[in-house]
Enzyme design. Structure first.
Site, PDB file in Angstrom:
ATOM      1  N   HIS A 156       0.810  -1.227   0.000  1.00 29.27           N
ATOM      2  CA  HIS A 156       0.000   0.000   0.000  1.00 29.27           C
ATOM      3  C   HIS A 156       0.844   1.278   0.000  1.00 29.27           C
ATOM      4  CE1 HIS A 156      -3.894  -2.109   1.620  1.00 29.27           C
ATOM      5  NE2 HIS A 156      -3.295  -2.781   0.632  1.00 29.27           N
ATOM      6  N   TYR A 262     -12.047  11.041   4.352  1.00 33.79           N
ATOM      7  CA  TYR A 262     -12.751  10.034   3.560  1.00 33.79           C
ATOM      8  C   TYR A 262     -12.926   8.695   4.282  1.00 33.79           C
ATOM      9  CZ  TYR A 262     -13.092  13.548   0.115  1.00 33.79           C
ATOM     10  OH  TYR A 262     -13.449  14.723  -0.508  1.00 33.79           O
TER      11      TYR A 262
END
Length: 385
Positions: A156, A262
């Site tokens: 990631h 988010y």
């Protein structure tokens, strides 16, 4: 070059969406343009990012750390020299590439990569160098921004680059995946799982939403992201749009806005890979909903707004590559929402890592494999050509 023909067949949109999002479906009655898939170049090792030079040559990154120059007729150069060493373990490596908006005058090339630190740690970094006149090397290469801090993880990293119309650039990062790291996507004193907004020299943009706060990194634009592998600027509005990998379900399309959260890993439309519940659900006050999400996950990578007229009915569409479900996904937007989804090239069986629009108005794709290819979608009658 090799040319293979594939019939573009409509798929169905296989997800339920947030309350504000109408479920998008493919209309089987809607006529689809005939497309052939042409191999422009092959023999690339896990190509990751693509950028066009003004003369229509392409810069393509390979995950292992090589930058290649590819001519319009498909000739692949020797690796461009001058690139820094990358940490290519796991999901690490050389990622995106972009050219300066003023490339014709300054010949500056930007790239992101996994940069190693001492003791096995690493993080996403943004490098910049000048492409020599003979295009064989990068000169005056420097790392102009680093994800901080570095951690010991091989997953990631993000990471895409998008230049805004004002010359500022956005860089997307991942939250490094592991439980002890991913919670830091909610932290403002680190840059994991965030979008950062920079000046062309790598300095934080002065008008960023957290500038001047002692408890926040001044480069942060938005936060609470998981692993953003697609970023593009919407024509006409200048707004940033991104796609990010969810866990088991919950891949997201967003248009990150200044200072907004988010939600990851507090809220998500996905679940843990074990199937266990993740976080606090799919909604929470103060956290943004995605514009659109996919469940099951498609593994989105690469993002482009198509502005050409080569493919009837596709102008204004958003195209996203699929890794977990190998395909090219086409989305139609209206009033900021997805109103139509069409899954393309499923018969090709290739993981699509990046998608770009070329100077010729055609779409170009990178396939994610050890024998990766640059593909070009050509309009016209389906069949051998």
């Amino acid at each position: 070059m090799r040319v293979a023909a594939f019939c573009i067949l409509a798929g169905t949109a296989g997800a339920a969406f947030a309350a504000a999002q109408t479920r998008a479906r493919t209309d089987p009655a809607k006529p689809q343009p005939a497309i052939s898939v042409e191999t422009v170049a092959e023999g690339l090792e896990r190509p990751w990012g693509l950028a066009f030079l003004p003369d229509q040559r392409m810069l393509v990154t390979e995950k292992a750390g090589r930058l290649r120059l590819i001519s319009p007729d498909g000739k692949v150069s020797a690796p461009v020299t001058g690139m820094p060493k990358v940490d290519a373990r796991g999901q690490g490596g050389l990622f995106d590439v972009a050219i300066s908006p003023d490339f014709a005058n300054n010949r500056l090339v930007y790239f992101t990569f996994a940069e190693a630190g001492e003791g096995g740690v690493n993080g996403t970094a943004l490098g910049r160098g000048r492409l020599a006149d003979n295009a064989a090397r990068l000169e005056d290469v420097a790392v102009i921004w680093r994800q901080a801090p570095k951690y010991a993880s091989t997953r990631h990293f993000g990471s895409r680059i998008a230049f805004a119309p004002d010359g500022k650039l956005f860089v997307t990062t991942g939250e490094r995946s592991d439980d002890q790291f991913r919670v830091k996507a909610q932290a403002l004193d680190e840059t994991l799982g965030q979008v950062v907004r920079l000046e062309p020299d790598g300095a934080p943009a002065a008008d960023n939403p957290f500038a001047g706060r002692a408890d926040a990194k001044p480069e942060i634009w938005s936060y609470g992201h998981r692993n953003i592998q697609g970023a593009a600027i919407e024509p006409g509005t200048g707004r940033l749009w991104t796609v990010e990998h969810g866990p088991r379900g919950g891949d997201e399309l967003n248009h990150p806005e200044a200072g907004k959260n988010y939600g990851w890993p507090v809220i998500s439309y996905g679940r843990e890979y074990s199937g266990a519940k993740l976080g606090e659900g799919s909604e929470k006050e103060g956290m943004e909903q995605p514009v659109y999400y996919w469940d099951p996950s498609i593994g989105p990578s690469g993002l482009v707004f198509y502005t050409g007229d080569a493919y009837p009915g596709w102008q204004g569409s958003v195209f996203v590559g699929g890794l977990a479900i190998p395909m090219l996904d086409r989305l139609e937007l209206a009033d900021g929402k997805v109103v139509h989804e069409e899954r393309l090239l499923e018969d090709l069986g290739e993981r699509i890592r990046d998608v770009r629009q070329g100077p010729d108005g055609l779409l170009y794709l990178l396939t994610d494999s050890d024998d990766g290819r640059v593909l070009r979608l050509k309009p016209g009658k389906a069949g051998k050509s």
